[in-house]
Design a protein around this motif. Structure first.
Motif, mmCIF file in Angstrom:
data_model
loop_
_atom_site.group_PDB
_atom_site.id
_atom_site.type_symbol
_atom_site.label_atom_id
_atom_site.label_comp_id
_atom_site.label_asym_id
_atom_site.label_seq_id
_atom_site.Cartn_x
_atom_site.Cartn_y
_atom_site.Cartn_z
ATOM 1 N N ASP A 1 -33.606 7.173 52.863
ATOM 2 C CA ASP A 1 -34.481 6.232 52.176
ATOM 3 C C ASP A 1 -34.698 6.628 50.732
ATOM 4 O O ASP A 1 -34.703 5.789 49.836
ATOM 5 C CB ASP A 1 -35.831 6.137 52.895
ATOM 6 C CG ASP A 1 -35.679 5.563 54.288
ATOM 7 O OD1 ASP A 1 -34.657 4.902 54.525
ATOM 8 O OD2 ASP A 1 -36.570 5.793 55.126
ATOM 9 N N TYR A 2 -34.870 7.927 50.501
ATOM 10 C CA TYR A 2 -35.061 8.369 49.122
ATOM 11 C C TYR A 2 -33.805 8.161 48.292
ATOM 12 O O TYR A 2 -33.869 7.795 47.120
ATOM 13 C CB TYR A 2 -35.455 9.839 49.103
ATOM 14 C CG TYR A 2 -35.304 10.464 47.735
ATOM 15 C CD1 TYR A 2 -36.101 10.047 46.672
ATOM 16 C CD2 TYR A 2 -34.342 11.437 47.496
ATOM 17 C CE1 TYR A 2 -35.950 10.588 45.421
ATOM 18 C CE2 TYR A 2 -34.186 11.993 46.250
ATOM 19 C CZ TYR A 2 -34.998 11.568 45.207
ATOM 20 O OH TYR A 2 -34.842 12.106 43.979
ATOM 21 N N PRO B 1 -40.024 11.112 53.416
ATOM 22 C CA PRO B 1 -39.564 9.720 53.550
ATOM 23 C C PRO B 1 -40.200 8.987 54.717
ATOM 24 O O PRO B 1 -40.418 7.780 54.644
ATOM 25 C CB PRO B 1 -38.046 9.874 53.756
ATOM 26 C CG PRO B 1 -37.714 11.211 53.189
ATOM 27 C CD PRO B 1 -38.912 12.079 53.423
ATOM 28 N N ASP B 2 -40.523 9.703 55.792
ATOM 29 C CA ASP B 2 -41.143 9.051 56.939
ATOM 30 C C ASP B 2 -42.663 9.108 56.895
ATOM 31 O O ASP B 2 -43.324 8.707 57.862
ATOM 32 C CB ASP B 2 -40.649 9.682 58.239
ATOM 33 C CG ASP B 2 -40.931 11.182 58.296
ATOM 34 O OD1 ASP B 2 -41.315 11.759 57.251
ATOM 35 O OD2 ASP B 2 -40.774 11.771 59.383
ATOM 36 N N ARG B 3 -43.235 9.649 55.806
ATOM 37 C CA ARG B 3 -44.687 9.729 55.601
ATOM 38 C C ARG B 3 -45.382 10.588 56.663
ATOM 39 O O ARG B 3 -46.535 10.339 56.993
ATOM 40 C CB ARG B 3 -45.310 8.333 55.566
ATOM 41 C CG ARG B 3 -44.708 7.383 54.522
ATOM 42 C CD ARG B 3 -45.151 7.747 53.130
ATOM 43 N NE ARG B 3 -44.582 6.868 52.116
ATOM 44 C CZ ARG B 3 -45.163 5.738 51.691
ATOM 45 N NH1 ARG B 3 -46.317 5.365 52.211
ATOM 46 N NH2 ARG B 3 -44.604 5.014 50.758
ATOM 47 N N CYS C 1 -33.321 11.856 54.478
ATOM 48 C CA CYS C 1 -33.600 11.533 53.084
ATOM 49 C C CYS C 1 -32.821 10.307 52.630
ATOM 50 O O CYS C 1 -32.668 10.077 51.440
ATOM 51 C CB CYS C 1 -33.270 12.727 52.178
ATOM 52 S SG CYS C 1 -34.261 14.184 52.520
ATOM 53 N N ALA D 1 -46.926 6.686 45.718
ATOM 54 C CA ALA D 1 -45.936 6.425 46.765
ATOM 55 C C ALA D 1 -44.572 7.001 46.424
ATOM 56 O O ALA D 1 -43.819 7.395 47.319
ATOM 57 C CB ALA D 1 -45.828 4.921 46.999
ATOM 58 N N GLU D 2 -44.219 7.060 45.127
ATOM 59 C CA GLU D 2 -42.901 7.573 44.758
ATOM 60 C C GLU D 2 -42.746 9.040 45.137
ATOM 61 O O GLU D 2 -41.765 9.438 45.770
ATOM 62 C CB GLU D 2 -42.673 7.378 43.255
ATOM 63 C CG GLU D 2 -42.645 5.920 42.823
ATOM 64 C CD GLU D 2 -42.467 5.794 41.332
ATOM 65 O OE1 GLU D 2 -42.236 6.837 40.673
ATOM 66 O OE2 GLU D 2 -42.561 4.669 40.817
ATOM 67 N N SER E 1 -42.790 9.504 49.008
ATOM 68 C CA SER E 1 -41.537 9.128 49.655
ATOM 69 C C SER E 1 -40.429 10.119 49.353
ATOM 70 O O SER E 1 -39.521 10.299 50.163
ATOM 71 C CB SER E 1 -41.126 7.723 49.195
ATOM 72 O OG SER E 1 -42.102 6.772 49.561
ATOM 73 N N ARG E 2 -40.495 10.758 48.216
ATOM 74 C CA ARG E 2 -39.452 11.729 47.879
ATOM 75 C C ARG E 2 -39.552 12.968 48.746
ATOM 76 O O ARG E 2 -38.542 13.494 49.211
ATOM 77 C CB ARG E 2 -39.564 12.108 46.403
ATOM 78 C CG ARG E 2 -38.446 13.029 45.929
ATOM 79 C CD ARG E 2 -38.403 13.060 44.425
ATOM 80 N NE ARG E 2 -39.506 13.802 43.865
ATOM 81 C CZ ARG E 2 -39.447 15.101 43.573
ATOM 82 N NH1 ARG E 2 -38.351 15.781 43.798
ATOM 83 N NH2 ARG E 2 -40.481 15.716 43.053
ATOM 84 N N ARG F 1 -50.702 9.136 53.605
ATOM 85 C CA ARG F 1 -50.652 7.935 52.783
ATOM 86 C C ARG F 1 -50.706 8.300 51.299
ATOM 87 O O ARG F 1 -51.236 9.343 50.936
ATOM 88 C CB ARG F 1 -51.824 7.004 53.132
ATOM 89 C CG ARG F 1 -51.704 6.392 54.517
ATOM 90 C CD ARG F 1 -52.945 5.582 54.889
ATOM 91 N NE ARG F 1 -52.733 4.836 56.127
ATOM 92 C CZ ARG F 1 -52.805 5.365 57.334
ATOM 93 N NH1 ARG F 1 -53.109 6.655 57.467
ATOM 94 N NH2 ARG F 1 -52.578 4.629 58.410
ATOM 95 N N TYR G 1 -33.673 4.575 47.394
ATOM 96 C CA TYR G 1 -34.754 4.271 46.455
ATOM 97 C C TYR G 1 -34.450 4.818 45.071
ATOM 98 O O TYR G 1 -34.659 4.150 44.060
ATOM 99 C CB TYR G 1 -36.049 4.854 46.985
ATOM 100 C CG TYR G 1 -37.212 4.713 46.034
ATOM 101 C CD1 TYR G 1 -37.923 3.518 45.935
ATOM 102 C CD2 TYR G 1 -37.595 5.778 45.226
ATOM 103 C CE1 TYR G 1 -38.972 3.399 45.069
ATOM 104 C CE2 TYR G 1 -38.652 5.651 44.353
ATOM 105 C CZ TYR G 1 -39.340 4.460 44.270
ATOM 106 O OH TYR G 1 -40.372 4.349 43.406
#
Length: 659
Positions: A232-233, A310-312, A230, A302-303, A306-307, A611, A236
């Motif tokens: 990246d989150y 994070p790696d989609r 997490c 996307a927000e 990603s929460r 996505r 962000y």
């Protein structure tokens, strides 16, 4: 001797003199006055701006006195006082200490910005340098201080002359000048600061370390540490929402784990909630009927994606099982749904059943009981004895669109729909999913009939209905699998091994391990897919398990009846994606411990790329089967209590016999 009295009184010792010693001192002062003034130089009188130590003052003074004066001197000793008892105070808590520390820091910061502040500690930091004019004005103050120190004792000049009459008069005068200049330097700040003296400037030799207001213990910081997946989150959210990393979930300090706007306390919110803070303006402007791919505050944007991911990528469990219509269900489904190989459970579970048990509701309750309270059943559908159930993590149901399903019957003559297909589709964030479970025509030589079942399914399965296609330009009206981003097709396809029973048995008796290539050389499905006559665009993970059909019920042996059916890989899981490398197969195996049917369950684990989407699709709005959820959880609790009671009864019923 007034100077000596001044030293003695300051150092804590009292010196008394007789009249004879005073007379000797006056005579000696007259004789050496001229020499003393010459040794003093142009500096005038001697000034002791600082206090000398007790031992050195008495020793140096006694050397300058005559022997008669030394004999008549009487030094009174003072008994030292015991130290004061510490005052008992209430121990300050961690929050109070932190609050006091922050207040001192805040006060010092405010003093640095206040030009009228005259504090001795803060003022020294303000005055980075003194101008020559200020230093010039401070010099007379030193002289005044020196003169005032001499005026405090009438005989100061005489005492100083007497002291310098001895051999060490030059050294003593030099030392006194140094002490006077040092003390005068400390008082220079008083000349321009008003009533309070200021300390001289202190310049650090190296850059000061950054100050961090963090009073949490190491254990608390470890508890609230964000996992590596997490990161990246975390980065962000700091940039987007102004969060500051902290280890306290409840604090009143601005800037410490709080989200605030213009330092307004009305907008503060703890940063350790897993839910992203929503601004009031986003709530007012947000619409679930219209949206944009990257719109601020979009539910499927996307927000949010990603929460949560994070790696989609999400984990999907897909399983198929031909239950052979057995009423008896397995006692435990943990080995089937929750295999021990992956460390974590998946985000989504999709289970398809062919020739399902008569009580479909009981089967769904058992699934809910096994998966537990973290999962809810998003949707369930049936087509005769074809069942499909979709379970998803409880906190992900808000990101799903409406769920749609459709069925296809491939055997029209039959009154009971045992052959056909059942499809369920929905959109998760911005990725559309299609799950199909099928039961094709059986028979070793009926490969063409199974191809017809496939073609009829992709043409007649009417999906999607209301949920829009995510990419209509790549869709085909004649193939339902082209209208979705990710497609999973699983079931009893009934493709066999083109080899006799004896040959297959001889291969199985070999120590194959996980290498099943000798058997797969005769597999009908692999052969037809390589030709492109069926399941176009689909892929299958490598097979490393034994054939899932046909077993004797309750045993690990293959068919021992008179028919002697050839073991085959009839139960399969295949997949297709619009985008290359969106689906990654993690595991593909069977569950040999479940023996209530002549088929073994087959399952696969996938990592699927997701996505971001748009908010202009019909959403499920958190809909799930609440009644099933409650029944499954009650069953789970009852099972645990029953198990504990059995263990307790087993321990209490043990009997110790003595022979």
């Amino acid at each position: 001797m007034n100077t000596l009295n001044g030293f003695s009184q300051h150092s804590g010792a009292c010196v008394t003199q007789s009249p004879e010693s005073r007379a000797v001192q006056d005579l000696q002062a007259k004789k050496t006055g001229q020499a003393a003034r010459k040794g003093a130089g142009d500096s005038g009188v001697l000034t002791f701006g600082d206090t000398l130590s007790t031992g050195s003052s008495l020793n140096e003074t006694s050397k300058l006195l005559p022997e008669e004066a030394k004999a008549n001197m009487r030094i009174k000793s003072i008994t030292p006082r015991p130290p004061r008892k510490p005052r008992l105070e209430r121990a300050a808590s961690l929050d109070e200490k932190n609050w006091r520390r922050w207040r001192r820091l805040r006060t010092s910061q405010e003093s640095l910005t206040d030009p009228n502040e005259t504090s001795s500690s803060n003022g020294s930091l303000q005055d980075t340098s003194l101008s020559p004019a200020v230093r010039g004005r401070a010099a007379p103050c030193d002289q005044c201080c020196e003169q005032s120190s001499l005026r405090s004792s009438p005989d100061a000049s005489e005492g100083s002359s007497t002291e310098k009459s001895r051999g060490g008069t030059g050294d003593l005068g030099k030392r006194a000048s140094e002490i006077s200049s040092a003390f005068g330097g400390l008082l220079r700040g008083k000349a321009f600061s008003g009533s309070k003296p200021r300390l001289s400037q202190i310049t650090p030799t190296r850059p000061l370390p950054p100050m961090e207001l963090n009073v949490a213990s190491y254990a608390l910081r470890t508890t609230n540490r964000i996992d590596s997946d997490c990161v990246d989150y975390q980065r962000y959210s700091r940039r987007k929402f102004g969060r500051v990393s902290s280890s306290l979930s409840d604090t009143r300090l601005p800037g410490s784990g709080m989200v605030y706007d213009n330092c307004s306390t009305d907008s503060m919110k703890s940063s350790f909630s897993l839910l992203t803070p929503i601004r009031a303006k986003d709530v007012r402007n947000r619409s679930y009927l219209e949206g944009s791919l990257l719109a601020n505050g979009a539910l499927l944007g996307a927000e949010e994606l990603s929460r949560y991911f994070p790696d989609r990528n999400i984990g999907i469990f897909v399983a198929t099982w031909n239950m052979q219509g057995q009423k008896e269900l397995p006692v435990n489904l943990d080995d089937f749904l929750l295999p021990m190989d992956p460390d974590y459970a998946q985000d989504m579970y999709v289970i398809g059943v062919q020739e399902g048990c008569p009580d479909r509701r009981e089967w769904e309750i058992r699934l809910q009981e096994t998966l537990g309270p973290h999962y809810v059943m998003l949707y369930s559908a049936a087509h005769g004895v074809l069942y499909m159930s979709v379970f998803i993590r409880r906190d992900l149901i808000w990101f799903c669109s409406e769920v749609e399903y459709a069925t296809v019957t491939t055997r029209i003559v039959s009154q009971i729909k045992t052959k056909g297909a059942l499809g369920i589709c929905f959109t998760f964030f911005g990725t559309s999913f299609l799950f199909i479970t099928s039961h094709f025509t059986s028979g070793d030589s009926k490969v063409n009939e199974r191809k017809l079942d496939y073609n009829k399914t992709i043409q007649a399965l009417a999906l999607p209905k209301n949920v829009p296609d995510t990419n209509p330009y790549r869709s085909s009206s004649s193939d339902v699998t082209t209208r979705f981003d990710e497609v999973f097709w699983f079931g009893d396809f009934n493709f066999r091994l083109n080899k006799d029973r004896e040959t297959v048995d001889s291969i199985l008796k070999q120590n194959l391990g996980k290498d099943m290539s000798k058997l797969l050389e005769y597999d009908q499905l692999i052969s037809e897919m390589s030709r492109g006559s069926i399941f176009k665009g689909f892929r299958e993970a490598d097979i490393h398990f034994r054939p899932s059909y046909k077993f004797d019920i309750g045993k690990d042996s293959y068919d021992t009846t008179s028919k002697q059916r050839t073991p085959s890989y009839t139960d399969r899981v295949i997949y297709r994606s619009r985008h290359k490398d969106d689906i990654h197969a993690v595991k593909y195996s069977s569950c040999p411990v479940i023996k209530t049917s002549d088929h073994r369950p087959v399952f696969a684990l996938f990592r699927v790329k997701v996505r971001p989407g748009r908010d202009n699709i019909p959403l499920a709005a958190g809909l799930f089967d609440r009644e099933l959820y409650l029944i499954g959880i009650k069953r789970r609790i009852t099972r645990e209590l029953k198990k504990r009671q059995e263990q307790k009864d087993q321990k209490s019923s043990s009997v110790c016999s003595i022979s």
